[in-house]
Design an enzyme around this catalytic site. Sequence first.
Site, PDB file in Angstrom:
ATOM      1  N   CYS A 146       3.010 -13.539  -1.370  1.00 60.01           N
ATOM      2  CA  CYS A 146       2.119 -13.229  -0.253  1.00 60.01           C
ATOM      3  C   CYS A 146       1.030 -14.299  -0.132  1.00 60.01           C
ATOM      4  CB  CYS A 146       1.545 -11.830  -0.426  1.00 60.01           C
ATOM      5  SG  CYS A 146       0.789 -11.172   1.081  1.00 60.01           S
ATOM      6  N   HIS A 148       6.543  -8.910  -0.773  1.00 58.67           N
ATOM      7  CA  HIS A 148       6.210  -8.435  -2.130  1.00 58.67           C
ATOM      8  C   HIS A 148       7.477  -7.940  -2.822  1.00 58.67           C
ATOM      9  CE1 HIS A 148       1.730  -8.390  -2.021  1.00 58.67           C
ATOM     10  NE2 HIS A 148       1.928  -8.345  -0.713  1.00 58.67           N
ATOM     11  N   GLU A 194       8.017  -7.381  -5.847  1.00 59.00           N
ATOM     12  CA  GLU A 194       7.765  -6.490  -6.987  1.00 59.00           C
ATOM     13  C   GLU A 194       7.974  -5.023  -6.640  1.00 59.00           C
ATOM     14  OE1 GLU A 194       3.516  -7.382  -5.346  1.00 59.00           O
ATOM     15  OE2 GLU A 194       5.500  -8.326  -5.421  1.00 59.00           O
TER      16      GLU A 194
END
Length: 570
Positions: free
Chosen positions: A405, A542, A544
Amino acid sequence: MKNNFLFQKRESVAILPAMENSKNTKRTKFIFVTGGVLSSLGKGLASAAIGALLESRGLTVTFQKLDPYINVDPGTMNPFQHGEVYVTDDGAETDLDMGHYERYTNAVMNQKNNYTSGRIYYSVIMKERRGEYLGGTVQVIPHITDEIKAAVLQLDGSVDVAIIEIGGTVGDIEGLPFIEAIRQLRGDLGKEYSLYIHLTLVPYIKTAGEVKTKPTQHSVRELRADGIQPDILVCRTEVPLEDSLKAKIALFCNVAPDAVITAIDVDTIYELPLYLHREGLDSKILELLNIWTGQPNIEPWKELVHNIKNPQTEVTIAITGKYVDLTESYKSLHEALVHGGLANHTKVDLKYISAEDLESKNAASLLEGCSGILVPGGFGKRGVEGKIKAINFARENKIPFFGICLGMQLAVVEFARNVLKLAKANSVEMDATTPDPVIFLIKEWFDYRTDELQVRDEESDMGGTLRLGAYPCVLKKKTNSFMAYGTEEISERHRHRYEFNNDYRSDLEKNGLVISGTSPDNNLVEIVEIADHPWFLGCQFHPEFKSKPMKPHPLFRDFISAALKKKQEG
C-alpha cells in the site's frame, strides 16, 4: 455536485431485517462469547479456535463481532487505540478479530459480521427520522436491542453454528444493550439453539504461590446480575487448573465442573484449538447444543504446530513503520510473515524499526542483519522520509523488499527521486504542491465491483475516498508477481486513497520500473517491481488479509524465500 462517500457508504450498510426461520432450510445454533475482569484476554482467538474445532467436526460456522464503541466502524480510529483495521472482500472496515476468524476457519467475513454501537444507533436514528416508529418514543429497550437482535439473526439459517463475540468487558456501561439483546435471544431461540460462553481471568499470584478464583466469581456475578447464566467458563490462566479448583469455580459460578475450561498461555496462538480440544471444550459445546458429529480431524492443526515449533532455519525481516510500538497495528501482517516462513520451513524473526528513527539515523546501522525489508501500509506524513530511506537502502543494496500500500507508493517516489532524478517527486498526500506528483488522487475511476464511475476529491469525508475491498488485477508474465501466483488474474483487498500517476508511467518503465500488475482496463497500477533486483515488489493492495497458516499467501512465501537466499549469499 460533490459525492459524499462516507454518508453513501455508511447508509449502504444499514442493518437488514432478521431472516425468517420459516424461509430457512435449517436453523443456526448460536454461541455467545463474553469476557470479564479485564480486556485483551483473548475472546477473539478463543472464538476463532472454537470455530476451528467445530469445522474439524464437519460443521459450517460463521462469526460476528459486536463492538460497544460509538464509532460507526474502526476505519478512522487510531491504530494505537484499536489495532489494525481489517478489510473484507466487500469493503467493510472491521475489527481485527475478523482476521482471526478468517485465518482459523473457512468462514468469509463481510459487512454483516461486524457491528458497532455507532452503526446500531445510526440505523435506529435513521429509521426514526423516516417515521418508521410512527411517532413512538424511541428507547434502548426495545428499539436498540431489537436492532442488535436483527443484526444477529441475519445469520440464522446460513450455517450450522454462528459464534457471536461481544466486545469489551462485562460491566462496561456501553456494552449493556448488547448483553441485554443476547439475554433476550435465549428466550427467542431456545436453550438448544443458544449457548453462553464466558471468558474470564484466573490469575496466579506468584508471591503467594496461589491461583485466585475471586475475579472470576465477581465477573460471573456481574453477568448473572444482567440476566445471563454462563453455560461454559473459559478460564485464562498461566498455570493448569487442578480438578479441585475447577470444582470450586463450578460451585460458586453455578456451572458443571466439566464446563470449566482451562485456557492456558500457549507457545503459539495456533496451538489454542489443540489445547481447548484436550480440555473437552468442543465436546461440551456439542453436548449442550445437542449436536451430533463424528470425531474431529485435528491432524492438520497438529502438523501446523509441529512445523511452527521445528523450523529448519530462520531469517530476520525488518518492518519499517510508524506504529512499531504497538504490533497489534500490524496483526495480519505479522501473521502473514509467519505463514510465509512456514511455507519455507523457516522461523521469521521480526525486527520492528521506527520510521522516525530512520529519518535521523544511519539506515545501515538500523537495518544491519536483516535479510529482507518490508514497508507496510499507513496514512499521514509522519516517518515517511525514514521509510523512503529504508526503500533506497533495499534497492541499492539488493536486499529483498516488499512494499504494501503506502510502501508501494513510497517505492515509486524513491525510484522517481533517485533514478529519474526528480528530486521533489512525492505523493500529494505528503506534499500537495509537489511539482512531480507520482502518486496522486484520481478524481474519477471505474469501480469494477459496482460497475459505476466513482468521483472523489480532497474535500470528501475521510474514509469516503478510500478504494476498499477486493478488486481484480491482471499480472504480467515473467515477473515475480506472476511466478508467485501462477495465474494471470487475481483478486486482492484494498484500503487506500491515493493512486499511481500514469503521467509518469512511461518514464518510470523506461528506467527499469516494471508495472507487473494492473486493473483489467490497464488504468490502475496495482503492482510494481524492479527488473535488475533479486526481489523488489510493491503492491497497492493488502495481501496479508488473505493469508492463512495452512495456506500462506504466495507473495509472503516468495518474499521469505528471497530473504533466505539473500541470507545464504551473505
